[in-house]
Design an enzyme around this catalytic site. Structure first.
Site, mmCIF file in Angstrom:
data_model
loop_
_atom_site.group_PDB
_atom_site.id
_atom_site.type_symbol
_atom_site.label_atom_id
_atom_site.label_comp_id
_atom_site.label_asym_id
_atom_site.label_seq_id
_atom_site.Cartn_x
_atom_site.Cartn_y
_atom_site.Cartn_z
ATOM 1 C CG HIS A 188 3.921 -31.229 -41.508
ATOM 2 N ND1 HIS A 188 3.770 -32.514 -41.059
ATOM 3 C CD2 HIS A 188 5.130 -30.807 -41.058
ATOM 4 C CE1 HIS A 188 4.849 -32.857 -40.367
ATOM 5 N NE2 HIS A 188 5.685 -31.846 -40.356
ATOM 6 C CG ASP A 263 5.013 -30.679 -34.164
ATOM 7 O OD1 ASP A 263 6.093 -30.274 -34.652
ATOM 8 O OD2 ASP A 263 4.424 -31.694 -34.590
#
Length: 381
Positions: A188, A263
């Site tokens: 992230h 993702d």
């Protein structure tokens, strides 16, 4: 409301900002490139509101857009109140496995059933679960989201969870292929690099996908992790942009036939592939069927304006098959009907009895996952 527009699902999954659609969002969701919507905690205030939101999204198009969510249990659970049971972190099931294999499998199946039934009763089609990453005890992205260190335990518990989800009528999406658990960095916020060789990753992290579970997965989400010593490509890319991992290994060696979801293309781990269009092109050409663009509506709009992929019949077929076309049974019509369904009530009681995770784990930099807010960058003029 006007009649739904007949349009095949496209390869892009985007999000929406709030608890109801805006006119701009309705227009964007009708774009031919869009095929799904991913929801976050910000899209939820209560049971009735969520059902109204999903009904509005579903009514826009035929076939309806896929509505998905990251709803794993533990800290990654978008909806937690008013019609939703607080689900255990998957490591809780791994701890139970260490004590009693059969009890852990029963608990995993009950958890999967409750997870899927509650989402389906609120109009949500898919959850991006289970996490199949191994718990090496070091990953700040994974932490107690993982079931266990032992790949056989992971495969068995995940298969039981998926069986419970299937009992309710939902497919499962394994992540993060081939494995995110060994690296400490969180994709992230960073670009993780896993320096292990292919043989080690194949024997350990890929083992749950080689298990019969792999044939039961409706979808797979690859990791934004680079594996330079395992990927023979001249310039190894994160797995979600790597034809080696997606076409050669996942499709070829493992024979996976379901949907490959990227993702989030806005995560830091995806930045090496370029701007949002470059990332989408790279992921699509590597083998992803559906591309997630989250928390940046400006970039989602840019992608829809600038990207013109060549339609692929296999891609369209996989996207068409990911959500059953049959009507849901009466007991899944709404949360009230669900509360009257004996199997659900029994499973929910079972889930409530699962001991919580008390282990010490690495601090997760993704601790606020599930709390994301949409970031809008205003363009000059």
């Amino acid at each position: 409301m006007s009649q739904a527009i007949h349009r095949p699902r496209g390869p892009v999954m985007i999000d929406v900002a709030g608890t109801a659609l805006t006119d701009e969002e309705r227009e964007r969701l009708l774009d031919p490139l869009v095929g799904g919507v991913i929801l976050f905690a910000r899209n939820y205030t209560g049971s009735d509101q969520l059902r109204a939101l999903t009904a509005e999204i579903r009514a826009l198009r035929d076939p309806a857009l896929i509505i998905a969510v990251d709803h794993e249990g533990g800290r990654v659970q978008r909806f937690r109140t008013d019609g939703f049971t607080r689900l255990p972190a998957m490591r809780s099931l791994g701890a139970l496995w260490a004590q009693d294999h059969l009890a852990a499998l029963d608990a995993a199946r009950a958890t999967g059933f409750v997870l899927a039934a509650e989402l389906l009763a609120h109009g949500v089609d898919l959850s991006f679960t289970p996490v199949l990453d191994l718990d090496y005890g070091c990953s700040r992205a994974i932490g107690n989201r993982a079931f266990h260190r032992d790949p056989q335990a992971v495969a068995a518990l995940a298969q039981a969870l998926c069986a419970g989800m299937a009992d309710a009528g939902m497919g499962c999406i394994g992540k993060h292929f081939p494995g995110h658990g060994f690296v400490e960095a969180d994709s992230h916020h960073d670009v993780p690099v896993d320096e292990r060789d292919f043989g080690t990753i194949w024997a350990e992290d890929v083992a749950p996908y080689r298990h019969r579970l792999g044939r039961q997965l409706a979808g797979v989400m690859p990791a934004h992790v680079i594996y330079p010593k395992a990927d023979p490509s001249p310039q190894p890319q994160p797995a979600g942009f790597s034809p080696f991992w997606l076409k050669d290994v996942l499709r070829g060696r493992l024979g996976f036939k379901g949907v490959i979801f990227s993702d989030d293309l806005n995560m830091e781990g995806a930045r090496l592939a370029g701007d949002i269009v470059g990332r989408a092109k790279a992921a699509y050409e590597a083998g992803c069927d559906m591309l997630l663009v989250c928390n940046r509506p400006d970039l989602a709009a840019e992608l829809l304006d600038r990207w013109a992929p060549v339609p692929d019949a296999d891609n369209l077929a996989r996207l068409a098959a990911i959500v059953p076309s049959t009507a849901r049974p009466a007991w899944l019509a709404d949360p009230f009907a669900l509360e009257l369904h004996a199997a659900y009530v029994q499973a929910r009681e079972h889930v409530a009895s699962i001991p919580g995770d008390t282990s010490v784990a690495p601090t997760m930099t993704a601790a606020t996952i599930g709390q994301q807010r949409t970031e809008v960058l205003r363009k000059d003029g």
